[in-house]
Write an enzyme that holds these catalytic residues in place. Sequence first.
Site, PDB file in Angstrom:
ATOM      1  N   THR A 127      -7.650 -11.926 -12.459  1.00  0.00           N
ATOM      2  CA  THR A 127      -6.800 -12.876 -13.505  1.00  0.00           C
ATOM      3  C   THR A 127      -5.159 -12.296 -13.155  1.00  0.00           C
ATOM      4  O   THR A 127      -4.560 -13.216 -13.345  1.00  0.00           O
ATOM      5  CB  THR A 127      -7.593 -12.715 -15.163  1.00  0.00           C
ATOM      6  N   ASP A 217      -7.049  -6.042  -2.370  1.00  0.00           N
ATOM      7  CA  ASP A 217      -7.287  -5.639  -2.919  1.00  0.00           C
ATOM      8  C   ASP A 217      -7.909  -4.746  -3.158  1.00  0.00           C
ATOM      9  O   ASP A 217      -9.478  -4.506  -3.377  1.00  0.00           O
ATOM     10  CB  ASP A 217      -7.355  -7.103  -4.399  1.00  0.00           C
ATOM     11  N   LYS A 260      -9.758   2.686 -11.475  1.00  0.00           N
ATOM     12  CA  LYS A 260     -10.582   1.677 -10.433  1.00  0.00           C
ATOM     13  C   LYS A 260     -11.847   3.158  -9.809  1.00  0.00           C
ATOM     14  O   LYS A 260     -12.129   3.808  -9.980  1.00  0.00           O
ATOM     15  CB  LYS A 260     -11.215  -0.056 -10.543  1.00  0.00           C
ATOM     16  N   ARG A 384     -16.560 -13.300 -18.370  1.00  0.00           N
ATOM     17  CA  ARG A 384     -15.624 -13.054 -17.789  1.00  0.00           C
ATOM     18  C   ARG A 384     -16.453 -14.652 -17.651  1.00  0.00           C
ATOM     19  O   ARG A 384     -17.524 -15.391 -16.671  1.00  0.00           O
ATOM     20  CB  ARG A 384     -16.281 -12.478 -16.603  1.00  0.00           C
ATOM     21  N   PHE A 451      -7.543 -14.254 -22.692  1.00  0.00           N
ATOM     22  CA  PHE A 451      -9.450 -13.887 -22.947  1.00  0.00           C
ATOM     23  C   PHE A 451      -8.688 -12.035 -23.667  1.00  0.00           C
ATOM     24  O   PHE A 451      -9.653 -12.154 -24.876  1.00  0.00           O
ATOM     25  CB  PHE A 451      -9.761 -13.933 -22.000  1.00  0.00           C
TER      26      PHE A 451
HETATM   27  C1  LIG Z   1      -8.617  -3.390 -12.525  1.00  0.00           C
HETATM   28  C2  LIG Z   1      -7.953  -5.098 -11.276  1.00  0.00           C
HETATM   29  C3  LIG Z   1      -6.693  -5.358 -11.470  1.00  0.00           C
HETATM   30  C4  LIG Z   1      -6.128  -4.831 -11.990  1.00  0.00           C
HETATM   31  O1  LIG Z   1      -5.408  -3.418 -12.031  1.00  0.00           O
HETATM   32  P1  LIG Z   1      -5.182  -2.679 -13.510  1.00  0.00           P
HETATM   33  O2  LIG Z   1      -4.734  -1.081 -12.978  1.00  0.00           O
HETATM   34  O3  LIG Z   1      -5.707  -2.952 -14.461  1.00  0.00           O
HETATM   35  O4  LIG Z   1      -3.894  -3.723 -13.544  1.00  0.00           O
HETATM   36  C5  LIG Z   1      -7.221  -5.581 -10.421  1.00  0.00           C
HETATM   37  N1  LIG Z   1      -7.884  -6.285  -9.289  1.00  0.00           N
HETATM   38  C6  LIG Z   1      -9.226  -5.982  -9.415  1.00  0.00           C
HETATM   39  C7  LIG Z   1     -10.472  -6.508  -8.612  1.00  0.00           C
HETATM   40  C8  LIG Z   1      -8.836  -5.084 -10.534  1.00  0.00           C
HETATM   41  O5  LIG Z   1     -10.406  -4.600 -10.741  1.00  0.00           O
END
Ligand SMILES: *Cc1c(COP(=O)(O)O)cnc(C)c1O
Length: 459
Positions: A127, A217, A260, A384, A451
């Site tokens: 997103t 990412d 994360k 989602r 959302f």
């Molecule tokens: C959470 C997430 C992001 C964005 O990170 P934030 O710290 O929430 O800004 C980007 N990519 C993935 C795969 C994520 O799970």
Amino acid sequence: MDISKYPAEPFRIKSVETVKMISKEEREKVIKEAGYNTFLIDSEDVYIDLLTDSGTNAMSDKQWAGMMQGDEAYAGSKNFKHLEETVREVFGFPYLVPTHQGRGAENLLSKIAIKPGQYVPGNMYFTTTRYHQEANGGIFVDIIRDEAHDAGLDIPFKGDIDLNKLEKLIEEKGAENIAYVCLAVTVNLAGGQPVSMANMKAVRELTKKHGIKVFYDATRCVENAYFIKEQEEGYKDKSIQEIVKEMFSYSDGATMSGKKDGIVNIGGFLALRDEDLFLEAKELVVVFEGMPSYGGMTGRDMEALAIGLKESMQFEYIQHRILQVRYLGEKLKEAGVPIIEPVGGHAVFLDARRFCPHLDQEEFPAQALAANLYVESGVRSMERGIVSAGRDINTGENHKPKLETVRLTIPRRVYTYRHMDLVADAVINLYKHKEDIKGLRFVYEPKQLRFFTARFEEI
Ligand SMILES: *Cc1c(COP(=O)(O)O)cnc(C)c1O
């Protein structure tokens, strides 16, 4: 179910937080007041919170000790140096730009690496990632393998990029019109599906031929590394750290949300290999985040992230995480509840199309399912599907993703297997009277990332 396959928690509990369960009547009132949007429920009204694994992690005693060693100098904090060293060691990137969280890094990368009108191919979208790409004039193209859109298909490495799709895009548009390839490890919206090392290597070879950069990412890279160790030939005896290092050797840089796999509550960064790009990012970070030596984080946050990154490389930690998620998935599968298979790294995704076949996608079946699960049990989850996908920036039509899902996301080191049992029971009970789930319609629809704050009513 063979419980011996699932190792117990590799930690003991030193500090606890009490949760309470409110009555079903109260929950019915709460969800109505929240406009059937689980994002708008107060945390106090939630019993088990599986809304997200973002920033909801439990930090270790060592991380909390690190918090006390925050160097809150405006410039040149020693915690920044520690984080920079750690990123070099763990990922192999020489240059670090800290940001307040992942999307801050996405903003910087999109601004320095996309020229308006350029294409940004990626293995499905995320997103905030896509938002920043599009806001900076990029055109997102989904090049994930087709199988990723097939919820019931149980095959490994469903997050892989389809090399034919990438090659075709380069041929059609010309390499100069591709900003970069955005490769997510694992793919959140595909159900936390991993990418194989072979695929990363192949993407690197193909893009190198055409002089195209590849940015990862990295948000869920440790989960991805576990799947490689478990399922890809040649990696069984490699450490998680060795696998992570090899993964990133095939990239030019990465955006990371520390919330994360960094096992912290806030923070993120952009890491780069190229010095010129780094200098550009450093100029921008001052405008959007803060000085290049803190970028929106406090010294103590940077210290906790540096320690968290190292802890995340421990095999016992990541094995427990992945298997706890799998345990919940297996329980649901055994009871015949439709879920995305195979179970990915961070969450179990309910397949709302098969869960609520009586609802049309425009009646927001996943949004309705998440709302009903909360009323059933006090378990908070997240949509989602069509609501998260938003509208086409040009036509204004709803994007209609094939995957219409409810995500049960497990925070790191927070819940036990017994909690997973309770969640499974709640979902299975709801599945037994799924016909009672009513469709929804918007009463308030925000223009961007709808959302988060949209409101609905039952049809
Ligand atoms: C959470 C997430 C992001 C964005 O990170 P934030 O710290 O929430 O800004 C980007 N990519 C993935 C795969 C994520 O799970």
